[in-house]
Design an enzyme around this catalytic site. Structure first.
Site, PDB file in Angstrom:
ATOM      1  N   TYR A  47      -2.578  -1.244  10.317  1.00 22.38           N
ATOM      2  CA  TYR A  47      -2.603  -1.704   8.986  1.00 22.38           C
ATOM      3  C   TYR A  47      -1.272  -1.209   8.224  1.00 22.38           C
ATOM      4  O   TYR A  47      -0.712  -1.719   7.356  1.00 22.38           O
ATOM      5  CB  TYR A  47      -3.831  -1.002   8.232  1.00 22.38           C
ATOM      6  N   SER A  81       0.838  -1.208  -0.142  1.00 24.68           N
ATOM      7  CA  SER A  81       0.155  -0.235  -0.132  1.00 24.68           C
ATOM      8  C   SER A  81       0.880   1.302  -0.107  1.00 24.68           C
ATOM      9  O   SER A  81       2.086   1.304   0.291  1.00 24.68           O
ATOM     10  CB  SER A  81      -0.896  -0.053   1.165  1.00 24.68           C
TER      11      SER A  81
END
Length: 217
Positions: free
Chosen positions: A152, A139
């Site tokens: 995360y 990400s």
């Protein structure tokens, strides 16, 4: 990497980025297996698409991963490409002002341990076939973390690090590609599909497929 003539497993392939990539690779003449936890979403993803297959797989569950590896080896022995897109995110990590440790554990188990289990479990099969490719999904938050989603962000930074190590380990044996999406309009979080600042899913998929087609990848 070649963009046609592969047998590809796409985890997280029932929705979002995984589903979009699965459809695009299918259209380019690949055999595609979509895997995920929910049979209904997988069946919807492959509906009307000959040459697409569904496989129930929970990347966070070692028994589920082991069963899937066995099934793939039996039913898809030519598997040479993995796109590991399965992952979870929550904006509730800090809902009470402190880290929700149970939620953090689920995120770590799914995003990091799940990546390790799936990739390492499938390595023998992938490496036994020509032109093996392993795609991890990190990400943009692996590089610039989101303070409201610290676990995360940390798991995606770890996936990035693992991808670098894996690329070095498999140098000359397999191509390792890290996919690092920006904010994309998917169902990763409630309401994310409508956030104007995020990239439309179809535009992101088109850009990523163009990157796959580039040489070197």
């Amino acid at each position: 990497m070649k963009t046609s003539g592969n047998t590809i497993l796409v985890t997280g392939g029932g929705t979002g980025i995984g589903e979009g990539l699965a459809h695009q690779f299918h259209q380019r003449g690949n055999t595609v297996i979509v895997a995920g936890r929910t049979r209904a979403s997988l069946e919807a993803a492959i509906a009307g698409r000959e040459g697409m297959h569904a496989l129930v797989l929970d990347a966070a569950d070692p028994e589920s991963v082991g069963s899937a590896v066995e099934t793939l080896g039996r039913d898809f022995p030519a598997l040479n490409m993995l796109i590991h897109s399965a992952g979870i995110m929550s904006r509730d990590e800090l809902a009470t002002g402190t880290i929700d440790l149970a939620l953090a554990q689920r995120i770590i188990t799914t995003n990091l341990v799940g990546t390790l289990q799936v990739v390492e479990g499938l390595l023998p099969l992938l490496l036994s076939n020509p032109d093996p490719v392993i795609c991890t999904v990190s990400s943009g938050l692996a590089f610039v973390p989101l303070p409201s989603a610290p676990t995360y962000s940390a798991t995606k930074a770890a996936v990035h690090s693992y991808s670098l190590s894996l690329r070095q380990r498999l140098k000359g044996r397999a191509e390792v590609i890290e996919i690092a999406p920006p904010g994309v309009r998917t169902g990763l979080n409630p309401g994310q599909e409508s956030i104007e600042a995020y990239m439309p899913l179809d535009e992101y998929i088109a850009e990523t497929m163009a990157n796959f087609a580039a040489q070197p990848t």
